[in-house]
Design an enzyme around this catalytic site. Structure first.
Site, short mmCIF file in Angstrom:
data_model
loop_
_atom_site.label_atom_id
_atom_site.label_comp_id
_atom_site.label_asym_id
_atom_site.label_seq_id
_atom_site.Cartn_x
_atom_site.Cartn_y
_atom_site.Cartn_z
N SER A 20 -16.03 37.15 12.90
CA SER A 20 -17.16 36.77 12.19
C SER A 20 -17.24 35.07 11.77
O SER A 20 -17.37 34.43 12.57
CB SER A 20 -17.43 37.92 11.01
N ASP A 22 -24.79 44.31 17.73
CA ASP A 22 -24.53 43.18 16.48
C ASP A 22 -25.81 42.10 16.71
O ASP A 22 -25.90 41.52 17.89
CB ASP A 22 -23.23 42.45 16.87
N HIS A 34 -21.00 44.73 14.61
CA HIS A 34 -20.45 43.83 14.05
C HIS A 34 -19.63 44.33 13.23
O HIS A 34 -19.58 44.88 12.38
CB HIS A 34 -21.62 42.79 13.44
#
Length: 306
Positions: free
Chosen positions: A149, A247, A277
């Site tokens: 991320s 995501d 995600h």
């Protein structure tokens, strides 16, 4: 395929987000409360907390050996969440599956630390690792970066900073569902609309979650903040970019991989079906997603460009 049923079940039972502005301290405390006790974590040969200069790091040694390749890991958390503890299980799995010695970085976070403090910490640790190769039993070959991320954002930015400064020791970069464009115009990428709601991380939440970082001085137009905006990608390390089908940030990661390949940089893009995600941190206990660590190991042990 649809969202993995075990992920869908967890998301369906998530509490409603709190009303009002985000409280970093409360959110961090909530994360830390979920960390497993040490005795329940994946065992390795050695795990050591120390500092690289002034930066806290945690060093994971998978087995007893004469030498190791090295992997520097940057945790995710929208630049204000995450810690050595919340991502300890990810670092342990990376060490176990790759056989590399992993150095996880406790970089400074927004909003307390203004941009580019976190980036400087991460680059500083990479340099520290290279300078202390003897003590770390570095074999002198692999020196990889990995992050999830916002940690993936830092991987791309640190790789670019190192290249621009003439530091050429980084051999690989691994980006798990990276956030590479902090301009959150919902029309910029199709996935921002396709995966806008119902998958854990929602498009409407991206701007407020990243506001702590942006408000600290991180300009979304700056390629060190939004690495996809870097014009010249030549000369960067080979990349593995892992994306998730559901995501909102899927398409920017995949576009970055395409742009790297166009620039002559070997980049493998691997989309994980049914995933959302955060799946490496949150759902790697699901067997098909645990394989992401095996995929990472294969990439890190391959010759550049293969």
């Amino acid at each position: 395929m649809p969202l993995h049923p075990q992920i869908a079940q967890v998301i369906a039972n998530l509490p409603a987000p709190p009303e009002g502005s985000l409280d970093p301290a409360a959110m961090r405390a909530g994360e830390e409360a979920q960390v497993a006790p040490v005795e329940e974590r994946l065992p390795l040969h050695a795990v050591e907390d120390t500092t690289a200069g002034d930066v806290p790091v945690r060093i994971y040694t998978p087995v007893d050996a004469d030498s190791y390749g090295l992997l520097v890991y940057f945790h995710g958390g929208a630049f204000f969440l995450g810690s050595l503890d919340t991502h300890d299980h990810v670092a342990r799995s990376l060490a176990k599956e790759t056989g590399l010695k992993v150095v996880s970085v406790g970089y400074r976070r927004a909003p307390e630390a203004a941009f580019p403090a976190g980036l400087q910490d991460c680059l500083g640790v990479v340099r520290w690792v290279a300078e202390h190769g003897g003590a770390l039993k570095w074999d002198g070959s692999t020196l990889a970066l990995a992050g999830d991320s916002s940690g993936g954002t830092f991987v791309a930015a640190v790789a670019a900073m190192a290249h621009d400064e003439g530091f050429d020791r980084i051999t690989h970069q691994v980006l798990f569902y990276p956030s590479l464009d902090l301009d959150f115009d919902v029309d910029r990428y199709a996935s921002l609309r396709e995966n806008a709601e119902g998958y854990g991380v929602e498009t409407a939440g991206l701007k407020p979650f990243n506001a702590f970082y942006v408000d600290s001085g991180a300009d979304p137009a700056d390629p060190l903040v939004s690495p996809i905006k870097r014009e010249d990608l030549t000369g960067l390390p080979p990349a593995l970019i892992v994306t998730a089908e559901f995501d909102p940030m899927r398409d920017e990661g995949e576009l970055y991989g395409a742009r790297l390949n166009e620039a002559g940089v070997h980049a493998k893009v691997s989309r994980h079906a049914g995933a959302n995600h955060g799946f490496v941190q949150n759902f790697s206990w699901i067997p098909e997603y645990q394989k992401v660590f095996e995929e990472t190991a294969e990439f890190l042990h391959s010759a550049p460009g293969k």
